[in-house]
Motif scaffolding. Structure first.
Motif, PDB file in Angstrom:
ATOM      1  N   VAL B 218       0.848  -1.194   0.000  1.00 37.10           N
ATOM      2  CA  VAL B 218       0.000   0.000   0.000  1.00 37.10           C
ATOM      3  C   VAL B 218       0.883   1.244   0.000  1.00 37.10           C
ATOM      4  N   GLU B 219       1.982   1.192   0.758  1.00 35.98           N
ATOM      5  CA  GLU B 219       2.953   2.290   0.705  1.00 35.98           C
ATOM      6  C   GLU B 219       3.674   2.212  -0.638  1.00 35.98           C
ATOM      7  N   PRO B 220       3.746   3.319  -1.371  1.00 37.67           N
ATOM      8  CA  PRO B 220       4.440   3.251  -2.660  1.00 37.67           C
ATOM      9  C   PRO B 220       5.927   2.963  -2.490  1.00 37.67           C
ATOM     10  N   LYS B 221       6.493   3.515  -1.414  1.00 38.15           N
ATOM     11  CA  LYS B 221       7.894   3.295  -1.079  1.00 38.15           C
ATOM     12  C   LYS B 221       7.963   3.175   0.434  1.00 38.15           C
ATOM     13  N   PRO B 222       8.958   2.470   0.994  1.00 47.87           N
ATOM     14  CA  PRO B 222       8.975   2.273   2.447  1.00 47.87           C
ATOM     15  C   PRO B 222       8.848   3.580   3.216  1.00 47.87           C
ATOM     16  N   GLY B 223       7.877   3.644   4.118  1.00 46.83           N
ATOM     17  CA  GLY B 223       7.710   4.824   4.965  1.00 46.83           C
ATOM     18  C   GLY B 223       6.961   5.972   4.317  1.00 46.83           C
ATOM     19  N   VAL B 224       6.542   5.821   3.069  1.00 44.71           N
ATOM     20  CA  VAL B 224       5.855   6.906   2.368  1.00 44.71           C
ATOM     21  C   VAL B 224       4.360   6.592   2.306  1.00 44.71           C
ATOM     22  N   GLU B 225       3.529   7.547   2.726  1.00 42.56           N
ATOM     23  CA  GLU B 225       2.077   7.337   2.700  1.00 42.56           C
ATOM     24  C   GLU B 225       1.583   7.292   1.254  1.00 42.56           C
ATOM     25  N   PRO B 226       0.562   6.463   0.985  1.00 41.11           N
ATOM     26  CA  PRO B 226       0.127   6.281  -0.400  1.00 41.11           C
ATOM     27  C   PRO B 226      -0.590   7.498  -0.984  1.00 41.11           C
ATOM     28  N   SER B 227      -0.361   7.730  -2.260  1.00 42.44           N
ATOM     29  CA  SER B 227      -1.080   8.776  -2.979  1.00 42.44           C
ATOM     30  C   SER B 227      -2.263   8.123  -3.683  1.00 42.44           C
ATOM     31  N   ALA B 228      -3.196   8.951  -4.152  1.00 44.49           N
ATOM     32  CA  ALA B 228      -4.378   8.430  -4.849  1.00 44.49           C
ATOM     33  C   ALA B 228      -3.951   7.664  -6.103  1.00 44.49           C
ATOM     34  N   ALA B 229      -2.973   8.208  -6.813  1.00 48.82           N
ATOM     35  CA  ALA B 229      -2.513   7.574  -8.054  1.00 48.82           C
ATOM     36  C   ALA B 229      -1.929   6.194  -7.784  1.00 48.82           C
ATOM     37  N   HIS B 230      -1.147   6.088  -6.694  1.00 45.92           N
ATOM     38  CA  HIS B 230      -0.539   4.801  -6.359  1.00 45.92           C
ATOM     39  C   HIS B 230      -1.614   3.778  -6.006  1.00 45.92           C
ATOM     40  N   LEU B 231      -2.615   4.194  -5.229  1.00 48.02           N
ATOM     41  CA  LEU B 231      -3.679   3.274  -4.826  1.00 48.02           C
ATOM     42  C   LEU B 231      -4.436   2.772  -6.053  1.00 48.02           C
ATOM     43  N   LYS B 232      -4.655   3.671  -7.015  1.00 49.92           N
ATOM     44  CA  LYS B 232      -5.389   3.306  -8.226  1.00 49.92           C
ATOM     45  C   LYS B 232      -4.642   2.213  -9.000  1.00 49.92           C
ATOM     46  N   SER B 233      -3.335   2.416  -9.162  1.00 50.50           N
ATOM     47  CA  SER B 233      -2.584   1.430  -9.939  1.00 50.50           C
ATOM     48  C   SER B 233      -2.420   0.131  -9.152  1.00 50.50           C
ATOM     49  N   LEU B 234      -2.340   0.257  -7.813  1.00 48.17           N
ATOM     50  CA  LEU B 234      -2.227  -0.936  -6.973  1.00 48.17           C
ATOM     51  C   LEU B 234      -3.485  -1.801  -7.110  1.00 48.17           C
ATOM     52  N   VAL B 235      -4.624  -1.131  -7.006  1.00 47.86           N
ATOM     53  CA  VAL B 235      -5.906  -1.835  -7.078  1.00 47.86           C
ATOM     54  C   VAL B 235      -6.087  -2.501  -8.448  1.00 47.86           C
ATOM     55  N   ALA B 236      -5.713  -1.773  -9.501  1.00 51.43           N
ATOM     56  CA  ALA B 236      -5.820  -2.339 -10.853  1.00 51.43           C
ATOM     57  C   ALA B 236      -4.947  -3.590 -10.977  1.00 51.43           C
ATOM     58  N   GLY B 237      -3.724  -3.483 -10.437  1.00 50.93           N
ATOM     59  CA  GLY B 237      -2.799  -4.617 -10.471  1.00 50.93           C
ATOM     60  C   GLY B 237      -3.307  -5.791  -9.659  1.00 50.93           C
ATOM     61  N   MET B 238      -3.990  -5.511  -8.566  1.00 51.54           N
ATOM     62  CA  MET B 238      -4.521  -6.573  -7.709  1.00 51.54           C
ATOM     63  C   MET B 238      -5.577  -7.391  -8.443  1.00 51.54           C
ATOM     64  N   LYS B 239      -6.430  -6.680  -9.187  1.00 49.67           N
ATOM     65  CA  LYS B 239      -7.497  -7.371  -9.920  1.00 49.67           C
ATOM     66  C   LYS B 239      -6.923  -8.271 -11.004  1.00 49.67           C
ATOM     67  N   THR B 240      -6.031  -7.705 -11.799  1.00 46.95           N
ATOM     68  CA  THR B 240      -5.479  -8.499 -12.900  1.00 46.95           C
ATOM     69  C   THR B 240      -4.548  -9.587 -12.375  1.00 46.95           C
ATOM     70  N   GLY B 241      -3.872  -9.311 -11.244  1.00 45.38           N
ATOM     71  CA  GLY B 241      -2.906 -10.277 -10.719  1.00 45.38           C
ATOM     72  C   GLY B 241      -3.527 -11.311  -9.800  1.00 45.38           C
ATOM     73  N   GLY B 242      -4.818 -11.233  -9.558  1.00 47.97           N
ATOM     74  CA  GLY B 242      -5.488 -12.224  -8.719  1.00 47.97           C
ATOM     75  C   GLY B 242      -5.021 -12.211  -7.280  1.00 47.97           C
ATOM     76  N   VAL B 243      -4.858 -11.013  -6.711  1.00 43.95           N
ATOM     77  CA  VAL B 243      -4.447 -10.908  -5.307  1.00 43.95           C
ATOM     78  C   VAL B 243      -5.640 -11.260  -4.416  1.00 43.95           C
ATOM     79  N   ARG B 244      -5.437 -12.165  -3.455  1.00 42.87           N
ATOM     80  CA  ARG B 244      -6.555 -12.608  -2.629  1.00 42.87           C
ATOM     81  C   ARG B 244      -6.571 -12.008  -1.227  1.00 42.87           C
ATOM     82  N   LEU B 245      -5.424 -11.514  -0.787  1.00 45.81           N
ATOM     83  CA  LEU B 245      -5.332 -11.035   0.597  1.00 45.81           C
ATOM     84  C   LEU B 245      -4.642  -9.676   0.685  1.00 45.81           C
ATOM     85  N   VAL B 246      -5.165  -8.835   1.592  1.00 42.72           N
ATOM     86  CA  VAL B 246      -4.442  -7.615   1.966  1.00 42.72           C
ATOM     87  C   VAL B 246      -4.096  -7.779   3.442  1.00 42.72           C
ATOM     88  N   ILE B 247      -2.808  -7.757   3.768  1.00 43.80           N
ATOM     89  CA  ILE B 247      -2.386  -7.913   5.164  1.00 43.80           C
ATOM     90  C   ILE B 247      -1.849  -6.582   5.677  1.00 43.80           C
TER      91      ILE B 247
END
Lengths: 448, 300
Positions: B218-247
């Motif tokens: 969720v952090e784009p880089k260690p210790g850095v709070e996520p931006s809206a853009a990073h969350l968007k691309s993360l979520v898109a990647g999760m769907k296509t990559g079949g991510v099942r868990l967020v820990i």
């Protein structure tokens, strides 16, 4: 060159080891591999697994405006934003590390630009501290910020606001109370944390403000309007030397802290400073202060957020001004005013609260007040007016800070300065400052 | 003068009388739990950070200076885990026994093979990357075994009279842990290769140990709070990559974690990082059992 030393050399290169180290390795490689154990004789900058010297540069730059044309009359601190437009508040070069197994040393050198655009260099601190004396003792020697109250011993980049509180700038000086000296501290064997400090420092110089410090001339950096310049307490400043140990500045502090609950910590301190002042032989100043700090941080937090903190300091200054004879007028009209020896008391306080409401975001509010406790007879004799440098002042400052990471910070602050009818040299003033701070270099650790 | 002689006596090592417990301070409660397991009744352990805290951002409370002044052994995680708060405490503790390199200073990360030790050129545009590697290694039971073993060696050096006790307890801890670890691994074998997103890079060792795969943070880089853009691309990647868990640890912002899980069609699991981070996680076995069981339940 054998394989062993070659791999060592490439390791050094990739970690950015300085040339001196590389040279040592190269020559070691040419002779015998065993000699690589030699301690580098020159300074070695941080490399993986070694830290002979922690190096960082902390810079504060502010931009802003004030309704007061000369913002320097309102802003009293030496590193406050002091003009409309941009102010380089300072670039602190911090060098820190263990000297050997007995000492740790710290040096803080400030580079700055004054409002005339001239560069200046300031040796803010350079001191050595013992690491492990017996019985909880610690000795510090060098040029250092006096442990008086809370704000004074901190560098401006640790503050919650862009500027110094009025009371610190007025009593401890625009640049804080610091001078060459030595101090001993004792970790008192109480069940809770408590520490007792006693110190002795030089009492002269511009950083011994309420003592023998005299205002600096041209070329230095800008200080506010509020410091006593040529005429402390209506008297000409007298250059006095150190004749005996009584002419030094003596300081003492006792601090104690308890964890009120698992999530709340409380720290309180009492401080005092005693030394001669600039009005003549035998004239002395006494400073007393009380400080409180409280912080709440929940048991579960992300990167230290949320938190709430409260901090307050109250100071009293008793200034004993020497007897002085002042000549007025010329020729037949000349007369002599005699100012009696008198002790005049002033006081001041600030209180501030900060709320870290969300990761990286802090909202703060500070109230400042300084005032004389009594009028000096010199004020009536001289101008029939009040001493501007001791006038009543108060200020309210809300601020909002954002930390993009631990290494950078952006702060917006508004100051309302009450002009009190112009007694302090200005009318009501509104100022807005936007500050950016950035840290290059080693990871800073935070004291409580 | 009396106290001076007392100090001399301390220096001569007369302080370890047979009955006295070794006074140990641990920076985090997971280290504390391992010392308890190895030291048992021969040690008195105090932990500085609490299990629910972010171990990188602990307040350097003045009361810690008092604790450190008296301690005979300071156990830290190392690899820069505590760099933001421990050094000034040690410098102010006036205790030669716990200075860097002294026999009373135990850095658990030393001599461990850490993950993610940066090899290329390191700078802060990459976030707060720890130059010595990822410091959240205790979630790998195998590394916890190595720490327990090294701690037994260190305690034996400080308190040679009770070498046998420390060795025995460490061996028993390691044996039990290895047995449990085999079982934990067996339970998670069916979910091997499951793709997981974490908040911070704090579960990398855990995922590796149990065959799960880190798909992003969720952090784009260690210790850095996520931006809206990073969350968007993360979520898109999760769907296509079949991510099942967020820990995410319980202390990470709930809104962001829930949003990532919801929009990325994954299940959100709040897992503690440290002993004491959740109910039932009172010792090291409890913490690991809790986390393994939670993942098993979520993926079943």
């Amino acid at each position: 060159m054998n394989r062993y030393s070659l791999s060592f050399l490439t390791a050094g290169l990739s970690l950015g080891a300085p040339l001196s180290l590389l040279r040592a390795e190269v020559s070691a490689g040419q002779t015998k591999p065993e000699t690589r154990q030699e301690t580098p004789s020159t300074l070695t900058l941080a490399r993986s697994g070694a830290s002979y010297l922690n190096l960082s540069l902390i810079t504060d730059v502010a931009a802003g405006a004030s309704t007061e044309r000369d913002a320097g009359t309102v802003q009293m601190g030496g590193h406050d934003p002091a003009q409309r437009g941009f102010t380089v508040q300072g670039a602190e070069l911090v060098l820190e590390g263990y000297v050997d197994n007995y000492f740790r040393a710290m040096s803080n050198i400030v580079y700055g630009l004054n409002t005339h655009g001239e560069s200046y260099l300031e040796l803010e601190e350079v001191y050595v501290e013992t690491l492990a004396l017996p019985n909880g003792l610690q000795l510090k020697a060098g040029h250092y910020f006096t442990e008086f109250g809370r704000i004074n011993a901190q560098h401006p980049h640790s503050w919650d606001f862009v500027d110094a509180p009025l009371v610190s700038a007025r009593f401890l000086g625009p640049d804080g109370l610091r001078n060459p000296g030595a101090r001993l501290s004792w970790l008192v064997p109480t069940p809770f944390y408590s520490e007792f400090y006693v110190g002795v420092q030089n009492s002269a110089g511009e950083t011994a403000h309420s003592f023998r410090g005299v205002a600096e001339g041209e070329g230095g950096h800008d200080h506010g309007h509020d410091h006593h310049g040529m005429d402390p307490y209506g008297r000409p400043a007298v250059e006095t030397g150190v004749h005996g140990i009584g002419d030094l500045l003596y300081t003492a502090r006792y601090a104690a802290s308890v964890d009120l609950t698992d999530t709340q910590t409380f720290l309180a301190g009492l401080s005092g400073a005693w030394g001669p002042n600039a009005t003549g032989d035998g004239a002395r100043t006494q400073l007393y202060g009380v400080d409180l700090f409280w912080k709440w941080k929940p048991a579960s937090h992300n990167k230290g957020f949320p938190f709430v903190s409260f901090q307050t300091e109250m100071l009293f200054r008793g200034y004993t001004a020497a007897r002085a004879e002042l000549e007025h007028g010329e020729g037949e009209h000349m007369h002599i005013h005699v100012l009696p020896r008198e002790t005049v008391w002033d006081w001041g306080a600030y209180a501030q609260a900060s709320y870290g409401f969300k990761e990286g975001w802090v909202a703060s509010l500070r109230a400042d007040y300084v005032a004389p406790l009594e009028r000096g007879s010199y004020e009536g004799l001289l101008h029939g007016a009040r001493d501007e440098s001791r006038a009543i002042r108060w200020r309210v400052s809300p601020a909002l800070t954002w930390y993009p990471t631990e290494f950078s910070r952006i702060r917006l602050q508004y100051n309302y300065d009450h002009g009190n009818g112009g007694v302090a040299g200005f009318r009501d003033a509104h100022s807005v400052w936007l500050q950016i701070e950035f840290l290059l270099g080693s990871h800073g650790a935070h004291k409580f | 003068m009396k106290t001076y002689f007392l100090f001399l006596a301390l220096m001569l090592g007369l302080h370890t009388s047979a009955s006295a417990k070794v006074n140990v301070v641990a920076t985090t409660p997971d280290l504390g739990a391992i010392i308890e397991a190895v030291g048992g009744t021969d040690v008195e352990v105090t932990c500085l950070a609490r299990g629910t805290e972010d171990p990188h951002f602990v307040d350097a409370r003045p009361s810690f200076i008092r604790l450190l002044n008296k301690t005979e052994l300071l156990v830290e995680g190392g690899a820069d885990l505590e760099i933001g708060w421990l050094p000034p405490l040690v410098n102010n503790a006036r205790n030669a026994r716990i200075l860097p390199g002294a026999s009373g200073r135990f850095v658990a990360a030393e001599n461990l093979a850490l993950m993610e030790v940066p090899t290329g050129k390191l700078d802060r545009s990459q976030g707060d990357v720890h130059p010595y590697g990822n410091p959240h290694y205790l979630l790998d039971p195998e590394l916890a075994c190595q720490v327990a073993d090294a701690l037994a060696t260190r305690l034996s050096r400080l308190d040679p009279e009770r070498v046998g006790n420390y060795r025995k307890r460490a061996e028993s801890f390691v044996t039990t842990l290895r047995k449990k670890n085999t079982l934990w691994k067996k339970r998670l074998t069916p979910y091997c290769g499951t793709r997981v997103v974490t908040y911070h890079k704090s579960f990398d060792y855990f995922l590796k140990a149990f065959g799960l795969e880190l798909a992003g943070t969720v952090e784009p880089k260690p210790g850095v709070e996520p931006s809206a853009a990073h969350l968007k691309s993360l979520v898109a990647g999760m769907k296509t990559g079949g991510v099942r868990l967020v820990i995410a640890e319980p202390n990470r912002p709930a809104r962001i974690c829930q949003r990532v899980a919801r929009e990325g069609d994954a299940r959100l699991l709040r897992l503690p990082l440290l002993v004491g981070g959740a109910t039932g996680c009172d010792d090291y076995f409890g913490l690991m059992e809790h986390n393994v069981a939670a993942i098993e339940r979520a993926l079943r």
